[in-house]
Design a protein around this motif. Structure first.
Motif, PDB file in Angstrom:
ATOM      1  N   SER A 158      36.502  40.241  39.950  1.00 12.38           N
ATOM      2  CA  SER A 158      37.084  41.552  40.293  1.00 12.38           C
ATOM      3  C   SER A 158      36.701  42.607  39.257  1.00 12.38           C
ATOM      4  N   TRP A 159      36.773  42.241  37.971  1.00 10.82           N
ATOM      5  CA  TRP A 159      36.485  43.203  36.900  1.00 10.82           C
ATOM      6  C   TRP A 159      35.034  43.698  36.961  1.00 10.82           C
ATOM      7  N   GLN A 160      34.147  42.860  37.477  1.00 12.16           N
ATOM      8  CA  GLN A 160      32.751  43.306  37.562  1.00 12.16           C
ATOM      9  C   GLN A 160      32.600  44.504  38.507  1.00 12.16           C
ATOM     10  N   GLU A 161      33.540  44.651  39.430  1.00 10.39           N
ATOM     11  CA  GLU A 161      33.495  45.763  40.386  1.00 10.39           C
ATOM     12  C   GLU A 161      34.573  46.803  40.094  1.00 10.39           C
ATOM     13  N   ALA A 162      35.446  46.530  39.135  1.00 10.69           N
ATOM     14  CA  ALA A 162      36.671  47.332  38.994  1.00 10.69           C
ATOM     15  C   ALA A 162      36.431  48.649  38.276  1.00 10.69           C
ATOM     16  N   SER A 163      37.307  49.633  38.517  1.00 10.09           N
ATOM     17  CA  SER A 163      37.356  50.781  37.632  1.00 10.09           C
ATOM     18  C   SER A 163      38.782  51.093  37.192  1.00 10.09           C
ATOM     19  N   LYS A 164      39.770  50.865  38.067  1.00  9.53           N
ATOM     20  CA  LYS A 164      41.153  51.167  37.667  1.00  9.53           C
ATOM     21  C   LYS A 164      42.016  49.908  37.757  1.00  9.53           C
ATOM     22  N   VAL A 165      42.560  49.541  36.604  1.00 13.39           N
ATOM     23  CA  VAL A 165      43.297  48.283  36.493  1.00 13.39           C
ATOM     24  C   VAL A 165      44.760  48.569  36.142  1.00 13.39           C
ATOM     25  N   VAL A 166      45.668  47.900  36.836  1.00  8.33           N
ATOM     26  CA  VAL A 166      47.081  47.953  36.448  1.00  8.33           C
ATOM     27  C   VAL A 166      47.538  46.537  36.105  1.00  8.33           C
ATOM     28  N   VAL A 167      48.197  46.413  34.959  1.00  9.36           N
ATOM     29  CA  VAL A 167      48.725  45.127  34.513  1.00  9.36           C
ATOM     30  C   VAL A 167      50.246  45.210  34.611  1.00  9.36           C
ATOM     31  N   ILE A 168      50.846  44.266  35.337  1.00 10.61           N
ATOM     32  CA  ILE A 168      52.304  44.275  35.515  1.00 10.61           C
ATOM     33  C   ILE A 168      52.910  43.256  34.559  1.00 10.61           C
TER      34      ILE A 168
END
Ligand code: FDA
Ligand code: NAD
Length: 432
Positions: A158-168
């Motif tokens: 997922s991170w290879q394609e990601a730009s906005k990450v939310v960590v709960i």
């Protein structure tokens, strides 16, 4: 359904504790043909802490991958690959989930319909990440949990394609995964309901230093609020996070770290006594049924030093409970387990990082604190009850300084509060 032949020792679970039991059984000459490990995972036991640390290094910083971190490399011992188990005569049933236990028959049943007969049973099934309910969007594509190597692989892809990450969650997973996420240069926001990070262990002052450091690395925090809903976009993948405080954050990748639950259902259903949400054991890891033992995350054991029962979800206990259990079994000791709680974390440690954070805590975080240092880079906190040190925390110590911590927490020395408070440096405070 087929019935396997009777096995002398059957260990359910293929995680950290399992790997250390296997090591100890080999050392004691009782592994060959006598130990069978039944694991839900498809790979041999590994050092789980790596999954939120070196496994998540940016791809150009040589992230850890199996077989690099099979147990027991975390203790500097031999790396136990699948071939190692074969060579040592340990049968490992991979990809096999235990769903039932019949104590009177001495059998386990598997999800696939098999039956395994044991003479002695060791339960080391660890924990499962707590999920957000489906109704809240907890199972949408792009929403991740982190417990097993497959989860880490899925997050990395997922991170290879990601730009906005939310960590709960602002606990261990939240802190380690958000640090990794900004190391990937991803826009990262951490959301949690409490006033500050790691509230179960950190003081407000400790937490403040970590939050400021994280912010300097680009991590954003939404504190004192929780998730109302994870909402999918037109593709069906998670697209935004609605918070209970009314804010909405766009996200293409969400990691949920809101705690873990011990995997004990089939064993409690079979009648084993429960405590603290886990399986009750004595100081020799015996459950309420003869010939059945429990170690690691699932074991609720007498924490002798503080005279109370505890369940500890940390790797040091997984390793030590496994080794102590093996020592009891082979009559090397009759002593009860005498555990000193030890927790740690390491973040921003990828090759070339400007500064890594590394803290260790030993003991009990009860009573008043005295805190020393400016986090530049060192910081220490001491928990005191009636003038005695109960717990000690240190960031960025030298190896020698870190090695003082278990001694201090174990001995619980009487201390002159003022002398400690007036210590001019972290080094000086550790000498007091
Ligand atoms: P563990 O979870 O390691 O193993 C349980 C095994 O049982 C797994 O293989 C599972 O698949 C299997 N299983 C479960 N149910 C089963 C069933 N019904 N049938 C068959 N098999 C079954 N701690 C720490 O002190 N420092 C750290 O830095 C970290 N970091 C960290 C990172 C991440 C991402 C996680 C998830 C956890 C940590 N921890 C940690 C916690 C530490 O990893 C944990 O306490 C130990 O792995 C516990 O060891 P166990 O063997 O008890 O369970
Ligand atoms: P945790 O208990 O450390 O933290 C959970 C966090 O989530 C807390 O801040 C909590 O208040 C918050 N939270 C709870 N419900 C929430 C909700 N609905 N919305 C938002 N936030 C919520 O658990 P974890 O970080 O998920 O870790 C899982 C397991 O893995 C634990 O057993 C932990 O010990 C282990 N672990 C340990 C380490 C380490 O020792 N360095 C590292 C990673 C994981």
């Amino acid at each position: 359904a087929h019935m396997n032949e009777n096995k002398e020792f059957v260990l359910v679970g293929g995680g950290n504790a399992a790997g250390y039991v296997a090591h100890a059984f080999v050392e004691n000459g009782i592994a060959d043909g006598r130990l069978c490990i039944v694991s839900k995972e498809k790979v041999a036991p590994y050092e789980r802490p790596a999954l939120s640390k070196a496994y998540l290094f940016p791809l150009d910083k040589s992230p850890a991958r199996l077989p690099g971190f099979h147990t027991c490399v975390g203790s500097g011992w031999e790396r136990q690959t699948p071939d190692w188990y074969k060579e040592k005569g340990i049968e490992v049933l991979y990809d096999t989930s235990v769903s039932g236990l019949d104590i009177s028959l001495g059998t386990l049943s598997t999800k696939a319909g098999g039956t395994i007969k044991y003479s002695n049973l060791i339960i080391a099934t660890g924990s499962t990440a707590t999920r957000l309910p489906e109704a809240v969007g907890g199972s949408l594509p792009g929403v991740h949990y982190l417990r097993e190597v497959e989860d880490a692989d899925s997050l990395v892809s997922s991170w290879q394609e990601a730009s906005k990450v939310v960590v709960i969650g602002g606990g261990y997973i939240g802190m380690e995964v958000s640090a990794a996420s900004v190391s990937w240069k991803l826009d990262t926001t951490v959301v949690f309901p409490e006033k500050y990070v790691m509230p179960r262990l950190f003081t407000p002052a400790i937490a403040h230093h970590y939050e400021e450091f994280y912010k300097s690395r680009g991590v954003k925090f939404e504190k004192g609020t929780s998730v109302k809903k994870l909402v999918a976009g037109t593709s069906g993948r998670v697209a935004r996070v609605e918070l209970t405080n009314g804010k909405v954050i766009d996200a293409d990748t969400v990691i949920v770290g809101v705690g873990a639950k011990p995997n004990v259902i089939p064993f409690l259903q079979a009648g084993l006594k429960s405590l603290e949400g886990g399986i009750q054991v004595d100081g020799q890891f015996r459950t309420s049924a003869p010939g059945i033992f429990a170690i690691g995350d699932v074991a609720a054991f007498p924490l002798k030093i503080y005279g109370r029962t505890a369940r500890v979800e940390h790797v040091d206990h997984a390793r030590k409970s496994a080794l102590h259990f093996a020592n009891v079994l082979t009559h090397k000791t009759t002593d009860p387990y005498d555990y000193l709680p030890f927790f740690y974390s390491r973040v921003f440690e990828y090759p070339g990082s400007e500064r890594k954070l590394w803290w260790q805590f030993y003991g009990d975080n009860v009573g008043d604190t005295v805190e020393i240092g400016d986090f530049n880079p060192k910081y220490a906190a001491f928990w005191l009850v009636s003038g005695r040190i109960k717990g000690v925390f240190l960031e960025s110590g030298s190896p020698e300084e870190f090695s003082l911590l278990p001694k201090i927490a174990r001995n619980q020395p009487h201390i002159d509060h003022l002398k400690l408070r007036n210590a001019s440096s972290v080094e000086g405070a550790l000498e007091v």
